[in-house]
Design an enzyme around this catalytic site. Structure first.
Site, PDB file in Angstrom:
ATOM      1  N   GLU A   9       0.816  -1.217   0.000  1.00 37.08           N
ATOM      2  CA  GLU A   9       0.000   0.000   0.000  1.00 37.08           C
ATOM      3  C   GLU A   9       0.852   1.270   0.000  1.00 37.08           C
ATOM      4  O   GLU A   9       0.421   2.302  -0.506  1.00 37.08           O
ATOM      5  CB  GLU A   9      -0.942   0.000   1.207  1.00 37.08           C
ATOM      6  CG  GLU A   9      -1.949   1.129   1.185  1.00 37.08           C
ATOM      7  CD  GLU A   9      -3.120   0.891   2.121  1.00 37.08           C
ATOM      8  OE1 GLU A   9      -3.707   1.880   2.588  1.00 37.08           O
ATOM      9  OE2 GLU A   9      -3.470  -0.278   2.390  1.00 37.08           O
ATOM     10  N   ASP A 105      -2.784  -3.014   3.263  1.00 35.02           N
ATOM     11  CA  ASP A 105      -3.233  -3.170   4.643  1.00 35.02           C
ATOM     12  C   ASP A 105      -4.314  -4.237   4.723  1.00 35.02           C
ATOM     13  O   ASP A 105      -5.242  -4.280   3.901  1.00 35.02           O
ATOM     14  CB  ASP A 105      -3.792  -1.848   5.177  1.00 35.02           C
ATOM     15  CG  ASP A 105      -2.674  -0.900   5.598  1.00 35.02           C
ATOM     16  OD1 ASP A 105      -1.505  -1.293   5.499  1.00 35.02           O
ATOM     17  OD2 ASP A 105      -2.991   0.232   6.009  1.00 35.02           O
ATOM     18  N   TYR A 309      -0.912  -4.512  14.130  1.00 34.85           N
ATOM     19  CA  TYR A 309      -1.717  -3.732  13.195  1.00 34.85           C
ATOM     20  C   TYR A 309      -2.577  -2.699  13.915  1.00 34.85           C
ATOM     21  O   TYR A 309      -3.308  -3.029  14.851  1.00 34.85           O
ATOM     22  CB  TYR A 309      -2.607  -4.672  12.376  1.00 34.85           C
ATOM     23  CG  TYR A 309      -3.406  -3.995  11.304  1.00 34.85           C
ATOM     24  CD1 TYR A 309      -2.814  -3.581  10.122  1.00 34.85           C
ATOM     25  CD2 TYR A 309      -4.766  -3.770  11.474  1.00 34.85           C
ATOM     26  CE1 TYR A 309      -3.546  -2.959   9.122  1.00 34.85           C
ATOM     27  CE2 TYR A 309      -5.507  -3.149  10.477  1.00 34.85           C
ATOM     28  CZ  TYR A 309      -4.894  -2.747   9.316  1.00 34.85           C
ATOM     29  OH  TYR A 309      -5.621  -2.123   8.338  1.00 34.85           O
TER      30      TYR A 309
END
Length: 782
Positions: A9, A105, A309
């Site tokens: 990303e 992601d 995350y």
């Protein structure tokens, strides 16, 4: 066998993946190795096409062209990142690449970033998905060893595209409708508008709050102090007369202890952090905005690789993470948590893990916890360390034992009046001791420390039936306070628990998703600030007059959290394969049509009242005042058909050597100081220069300078050409002073003569134009 194309990303993530995968050949926009080619997006490279790409008539904002409901929304390449898109597209068309790994992601928005690029480039080969919760080398290697089939994430992509489609249909249409109807730059959205409404409703409550007084009574007894309470447990006495009456009745009297109750209680550790909870605590303890927290957290995740995350909505972990906890504790060795973490590694930690391990409580990602990457605090900035310590502290608290305490409540009866006191004594600190042992403060510690409202003596026994004398009696008058404005912490809570603001019990149960998602709530708050719908006053978020007026004029359905929360629940159902994307989009189209009709039918005027604003010299409309990043005050006309903007600017005012300005006014001449620099001898230990300041009686010949504040036109009015104003003269800076009345020309015969004072808006001008057109067409037919 061909190569695999890996699509990340962001460039930073792409470079890390390339390093771990051994892609050492660096090219423009990608890295290549023997087995992999790693490239990256820059966030979104592809977006939904703008309205003008569907029809030329949408280039001009007009109420008559609404709603805009293309049968199928198209995508287009974003102009500012088109170069990188072409790099990715060319790689996808290489014949030696036969499969693609989506490494964006691991979430709904990350899926959309990759899928739209694939769709635009026409990718039709094999798709795999990298789904990991941390960016450590071990996690990346393990993730590539267990790549998922891309088809498993088709529903997630459908939910992401449905969300983007809903935002387009609602946002584009309602924004244009509000702007055209009220001749003002206004915007609306399915999350933005109800979030703003939460704050304007609170401001309305504060405006209508009348306030009042209440009284409380505290009395001293033998060894403790207690507070008066009524039968319902309230300490508030509604009138001064009643408080004085109660005080008079108990002074100098004897009381009887009617109950002594001691209860041992247990408080379990707090849950681990999800993004919203972390943003709340960071705002309360560190004064970070929600966006600041997310930005710093992203660096801890991507650059330092020491947290998992960030954009998660879960506060639990899954069973497969439990075996990794020892490695995560060992990674804390060189931190303030190292000693306690070592004890947990050697002797074990909390056995009852029900509040931490829950498979059903994890959707895409588990809670935010430290990774197995060894932490080097010297590499962290001050803000990064502060946020990381919050996460590490909560992780350690979750693994610690319960907090045990004993609460003793004593009730005294004096002349049929109840007096109560309570004392809490810790028995075992458990998880609460974690923050103290490392010299920190726990964000999860409750207000139990303040539960004790007296100094009960543990040395002096207290028994039921015991008589105690009433000592000093204190009566206090208190003021009722209006409801507090929202801080970012309390607003995030309100957005997360939107069901609290819904009266319908059945609907309240369905509003589990709240307003927006953990990943988008910070951006929503920032967007409201950038559009000047809210502003910061200290730690509070305060709606501006423009923001309050926008909510007042927005359709009622769009203001309520019910609509957007219901949509979020349906998006979650699409992601789980329980609902069709197409049926959701069709409902959104119907909603858009209804909302546009409501805006069009509204007869109200856009009339914000700015307390420190001005009146536009061109159209007599209220001007909003804002302060830019340089500290300059701007005044902006809110009528879009005018758009006049001016600023108060400080500039140098030249003064000659005699202290006379160009206007002929005598000005005081500043006393000048001559400075000579002398170098110390070479034998000096420092070798530095010493500055010797000598004052001179003579003023230098050059001119002195002073400052003055002038009004500078930032953006000329669109109406200026229709008035007796010279554009050249309006552009010149002039000293700040009250603006003279505007001289207007007499209108020509048949011209539009409505003044701004009559309430005429851009939409009225459009209606008048349509009426004249029909009249002309009627004459032609005759």
């Amino acid at each position: 066998m061909g190569k695999q194309l890996v699509l990340a990303e962001k460039p930073s993530v792409g470079r890390e993946l390339a390093r771990v995968l051994g892609c050492r050949g660096r090219e423009r926009g990608y890295s290549e190795g023997e087995r992999y080619v790693v490239t990256w997006a820059l966030g979104h490279l592809v977006e939904l096409a703008q309205p003008a790409e569907y029809s030329d008539r949408y280039k001009r904002w007009s109420m008559q062209d609404l709603p805009m409901l293309p049968a199928q929304l198209r995508q287009s390449v974003m102009e500012q990142t088109a170069d990188q898109y072409r790099v990715v597209e060319s790689l996808m068309r290489r014949p030696d690449i036969d499969s693609l790994v989506i490494a964006t992601d691991a979430g709904r928005e990350g899926e959309l970033v990759a899928r739209w690029i694939m769709k635009m480039a026409g990718w039709d080969k094999e798709v795999k998905r990298l789904w990991i919760s941390s960016q450590t080398d071990a996690a990346i290697t393990q993730g590539f060893g267990k790549l998922k089939d891309g088809h498993l994430y088709e529903n997630l992509y459908a939910a992401a595209e449905a969300r983007a489609t809903a935002d387009w249909y609602i946002g584009m249409n309602v924004t244009r409708a509000l702007t055209c109807r009220y001749d003002a730059k206004l915007s609306a959205g399915r999350v933005q508008t109800p979030t703003l409404a939460l704050m304007t409703d609170r401001e309305d409550e504060r405006d209508t709050f009348s306030g009042g007084f209440y009284w409380t009574i505290r009395a001293d007894f033998d060894g403790f102090t207690a507070s008066w309470q009524d039968a319902q447990g309230s300490v508030r006495i509604p009138s001064e007369e009643l408080s004085e009456k109660i005080s008079a009745e108990i002074k100098g009297k004897q009381g009887t202890i009617v109950s002594v109750e001691t209860v041992e209680k247990t408080e379990q550790p707090p849950l681990a952090y999800d993004l919203t909870e972390l943003q709340r605590d960071a705002n309360l303890q560190l004064s970070f905005s929600a966006k600041d927290t997310l930005d710093i957290l992203q660096k801890l995740y991507e650059n330092h690789k020491i947290v998992t995350y960030p954009r998660t909505d879960s506060r639990y972990i899954t069973n497969d993470i439990v075996p990794t906890l020892t490695g995560r504790l060992k990674a804390l060795d060189a931190t303030p948590f190292g000693q306690i973490a070592g004890v947990y590694v050697d002797h074990g930690y909390r056995q009852d893990m029900d509040r931490f391990v829950m498979e059903s409580g994890v959707t895409d990602h588990h809670a935010i916890i430290p990774t197995e990457q060894r932490v080097d605090l010297a590499r962290l900035s001050k803000d990064e360390r502060s946020l990381w310590e919050l996460i590490a502290l909560r992780f350690m608290e979750v693994l610690s034992g319960d907090y045990l305490y004993r609460t003793t409540t004593v009730e005294v009866s004096v002349e049929n009046h109840r007096f109560l006191t309570r004392m809490t004594i810790p028995v075992m600190q458990g998880w609460r001791d974690m923050a103290r042992l490392i010299g920190r403060r726990s964000a999860a510690a409750l207000a139990d420390d303040a539960l004790s409202d007296s100094s009960l003596s543990v040395e002096k026994p207290i028994e039921v039936g015991q008589t105690v004398a009433v000592g000093a009696v204190r009566t206090r008058r208190n003021t009722t306070n209006p409801p507090d404005r929202y801080t970012e912490a309390t607003l995030l809570s309100a957005m997360e628990h939107a069901g609290r603001f819904v009266e319908d019990v059945a609907l309240k149960k369905r509003l589990g998703s709240g307003l927006g998602t953990p990943a988008t709530r910070a951006d929503i708050i920032e967007k409201l600030l950038q559009n000047h719908y809210i502003e910061r006053e200290g730690r509070y978020l305060v709606p501006t007059p423009k923001g309050r007026e926008l909510v007042r004029l927005s359709p009622m359905e769009l203001r309520s959290p019910e609509l957007t929360a219901r949509w979020e629940a349906r998006l979650a159902a699409i992601a789980e394969g329980k609902e069709s994307q197409q049926s959701f989009v069709e409902d959104i189209k119907r909603n858009a049509r209804t909302l546009v009709s409501e805006v069009s039918a509204n007869k109200e005027r856009f009339a914000p009242k700015f307390p420190n604003g001005k009146t536009c010299p061109f159209c007599n409309t209220a001007m909003m005042n804002i302060v830019d990043e340089f500290g300059q005050v701007h005044f902006i006309c809110q009528k879009l058909s005018c758009s006049y903007e001016e600023a108060l600017v400080k500039r140098r005012k030249p003064v000659d050597g005699n202290g006379v300005s160009p206007t002929g006014d005598a000005q005081p001449v500043a006393k000048k100081v001559l400075v000579k620099v002398k170098t110390m001898p070479a034998s000096s230990a420092t070798g530095k220069k010493v500055v010797v300041v000598k004052k001179s009686g003579k003023a230098p010949a050059e001119s002195a300078e002073q400052w003055e504040t002038v009004v500078e036109v930032i953006r000329p009015s669109k109406l200026a050409g229709r008035r007796d104003y010279s554009q050249d003269s309006r552009r010149e800076a002039r000293p700040a002073r009250p603006v003279a009345p505007v001289q207007r020309r007499e209108p020509a015969s048949g011209a539009y003569t409505g003044s701004s004072d009559s309430g005429t808006t851009f939409a009225d001008l459009l209606a008048a134009s349509e009426k004249r057109k029909k009249e002309r067409d009627g004459k032609r037919k005759k």
